[in-house]
Design an enzyme around this catalytic site. Sequence first.
Site, PDB file in Angstrom:
ATOM      1  CB  ILE A  58     -23.912 -37.352   6.862  1.00  0.00           C
ATOM      2  CG1 ILE A  58     -25.059 -38.324   6.533  1.00  0.00           C
ATOM      3  CG2 ILE A  58     -23.039 -37.900   7.967  1.00  0.00           C
ATOM      4  CD1 ILE A  58     -24.583 -39.649   5.972  1.00  0.00           C
ATOM      5  CB  CYS A  59     -24.974 -32.935   3.686  1.00  0.00           C
ATOM      6  SG  CYS A  59     -23.700 -31.742   4.124  1.00  0.00           S
ATOM      7  CB  ALA A  60     -21.952 -33.486  -0.297  1.00  0.00           C
ATOM      8  CG  MET A  80     -21.950 -38.668   2.235  1.00  0.00           C
ATOM      9  SD  MET A  80     -22.016 -40.288   3.086  1.00  0.00           S
ATOM     10  CE  MET A  80     -21.795 -41.414   1.685  1.00  0.00           C
TER      11      MET A  80
END
Lengths: 562, 562
Positions: free
Chosen positions: B525-527, B553
């Site tokens: 995951i990242c933003a 996210m």
Amino acid sequence: MKVIIVGGVAGGASCAARLRRLDENAEILMVERGPYVSYANCGLPYHVGGVIEKESSLLVATEQTFRDQFAIDCRTRCEVVGITAEKKTVELKNHATGTVTTEHYDKLVLSPGAAPIRPPLPGIDLPGIFSVRTVPDARQMREWLERVAPPRSGMDSYTGYQTVTKPQRAVVVGGGFIGLEMVENLVYRGLEVTLVEKLDQVMPHLDREMARLVERYLEKHGVRLELNDGVAGFQNVTDGSLEVLTSSGKIHPADIVILAIGVRPETALAKMAGIELGERGGIRVDEHMRTSKPDIFAVGDAVEVRDFVTGQWSLVALAGPANRQGRIAADVIAGRDSRFRGTQGTSICQIFEAAIAQTGTTEKVLKRLGDTDYEKIYLYPNSHAGYYPGAKRLAIKVLFRKSDGRVLGAQVLGEDGVPKRIDSFAMAIQMGCTVYDLEEAELCYAPPFGSAKDPVNFAGMVAANVLRGDMSLSHWDAVNHALLLDVRNANELAVDHVPGALNIPLPKLRERLGELPRDREIQVICASGQRAYYATRLLQQKGFKVRNVAGGMLSRSHTTPG
Amino acid sequence: MKVIIVGGVAGGASCAARLRRLDENAEILMVERGPYVSYANCGLPYHVGGVIEKESSLLVATEQTFRDQFAIDCRTRCEVVGITAEKKTVELKNHATGTVTTEHYDKLVLSPGAAPIRPPLPGIDLPGIFSVRTVPDARQMREWLERVAPPRSGMDSYTGYQTVTKPQRAVVVGGGFIGLEMVENLVYRGLEVTLVEKLDQVMPHLDREMARLVERYLEKHGVRLELNDGVAGFQNVTDGSLEVLTSSGKIHPADIVILAIGVRPETALAKMAGIELGERGGIRVDEHMRTSKPDIFAVGDAVEVRDFVTGQWSLVALAGPANRQGRIAADVIAGRDSRFRGTQGTSICQIFEAAIAQTGTTEKVLKRLGDTDYEKIYLYPNSHAGYYPGAKRLAIKVLFRKSDGRVLGAQVLGEDGVPKRIDSFAMAIQMGCTVYDLEEAELCYAPPFGSAKDPVNFAGMVAANVLRGDMSLSHWDAVNHALLLDVRNANELAVDHVPGALNIPLPKLRERLGELPRDREIQVICASGQRAYYATRLLQQKGFKVRNVAGGMLSRSHTTPG
């Protein structure tokens, strides 16, 4: 595998990042002559205008980003000064140290871009004359506007007192995208702007009559237009300001001059490497972005691309295609079969509150190619439901094939809803849509955003009416020998009318058919062409020879030649 | 030929006008039960809100227009009270005089629309409870809000004095298009608004997680949401105001109540004529808009239409399709071979500064049909270049076929640039585009309007990455048994993070591969999913089992079930 990418902006940077994603093990070296990679060159005019305040906003990714996130050896102020295709080597000059080194490549990607044209005119190198290509260019312009420009003494027009002022007068040379964006931004900064253009229209990629609308809009916003007049030179004046001299002998005073005459593909490196160029002066590549030399690719503004609609080679300096080409070169280097489909030149340009957008081909291009299998329509629908506040009139021109109805091109101008429409047309052209598909398109509608019959549907309906034989079309340049019938109401005619036109308001037409000739073609007009269409249908069914003048009175002043 | 058209709004009015254009000699009678024809029913909520100030703005064309311009016998307050299909006659009741006459037709077109659902709940007929269908409905609501509503006594919260106030509290029942448009307009008028919805989401045509974003946006604008709660009844209170009682036992005080539970096709006439209805309760028609009875056509909200993507019968109360169906019925009556291609349900709804739009099918529908040959992606790109002021984040969900890449549906929410994107998707779906076509789409770009990689291109790229096997995808409802790897930087984790996730910032990933398991799936995951994609590519090539969690996210809170 070692890949060297020359040029670190749109095409080069896209290629480098994509290649890393496809091949974690490739050795990737990206070199950029200037001080920055991956900067937002499309934002430069807005930075000069102060709309984008901070220079740092323009720096989308840094050398560090490329090193850290992508493990790419990224070097700025590093210029390729030699290519030996046979040995697969390049010579790199480090502008910080002045040293030149030789590096081997397995694959080389050229993304050198296109350089602003600076003709060798007298005075072209005088201070205060700028081109718009790089971040330092924009910085110098801002500095000139804010601090450096020589104060000019003059009479304050209100007080009559002698005053010393900041730069007030700008001359922009060239009316293409960058020229117009600079015009807008200089007006935004409060300068008086004169636009000098050698051609007889701004935005040379548009058809002339659509450019007329842009020109009027510019004038409405206080821009002084000098068309049909090339720049002959520049000179300094005793008060420290500049004068722009034109071919016709005019002199335009200026505190700053922007050169936006156009761009020329940077082909020096390609020539050095013995790479084949195309007929338009760009690097010739195949659909895999391969040049004529083995293992050398080229992408971006420096290459010639096939026009998707006409099949002709063309030079298109647009960021979208450059990015896609960079990805495709990376794909091919990584062993994939990606192909560039060509470009349809979709573009948009903000002009004050309006936008002018275009996609596909233009009538100008079709005429140049001797293509006569096309028809054109003009329409002026509201950007959204007229009863909802804020609706603005759009001006739309659509070109389509007479033989099969295929949509060939669209041009849209307006203060609201332009991106929505041009992208519908763009997607339609990409997918080979006909005007019959446009009729049936199910586009979004709610009163703030559109109409139950969207302007794109409406365009399809008008065009389909023509192709189905439901309505013959005429244009303002061909109304000479027909009877002109104006079906508007009297109060509309009071505002403007065509001398000599017969007026029968639409609601009275059925009872006044006897006044119309049966031996002569009747051309019908109204405000925009809609009521004229109703009248055309009525008269056609009653046996008259009749045509609808495309776009009605709204088309008259800009589509009538001369 | 005599054609009678029943219903004079979208479908009926379009049919009448088109038929006249095609056949100057047809005898056309258009009857409308209400006092107005061709009025802008889509504008009614905005008229209640005062955004559209004048009622007259809603009256697009009058009886007089139809008579004068189109020679159509147009009668308002005229209701069809009987149809005898065998004799080809209708009985018309003139509501002004009360007289009933019988008229013969050669062709009959039914465009009766759909009526707001008013369940027989206790108190449903109390004054102050309104539906939104006609101009008089809107007028009554405005009058109620401006003059009629009983003053309510209460304590002014600032002064503590007893005050008498205008209507302040509204309850809107039903969270579909009209419900939300009424919510917006009542908030705009300064009322406190509670939205009561029986389902577990607003906008039932959207997927639930996208509806979540709409719900948050409503709450951010002060709207009180009561989901999962149906209305049980209404009662008067001693101060003259209303109370809305719900199934769960709640009581919501209200000075005005808007019923927007949904609409039901008006099929009384069709039943009377013995016309076949469909499985969804609408009038069944063929692609030429013919009903089961010879020479009777039906169009608009009362008919069932084929969903263009799924092929299923559906009820779609939208103005665009109604207009097109009216035209098609006219074409067929005039002897042409026009066909309705079905509907893809393209819609858009303004919600305060934002718009929520949808086209094609939804995951909800695919699940209901048991279709598993699809994948979905979420993305959150800027509406235009991030460095140009005013860019807003869009939330986009795209559905596509796993087997062939065909685009099946799109949902887009945002405060800028929504119409541009949904219309690109709409045109793409109409033309059978694949996600590979979206990758290559050449959409308009300049910093104020888009990005070099438009969100639509970006959607195509993400989807194509999945289909080409370059990136396996995961969703938040399936992250349980995997190692969650967060590749964001430390400062981002400080804002919010997933407990238990391993954090290795992307720039450190290459040197810290040793910390990752090789026997267990890693979900990254990242933003928004972009850096996670880079990490996924890296890890996949290094032999790890890895998936990217779609939308990162930004997808987490609304796509996680529960």
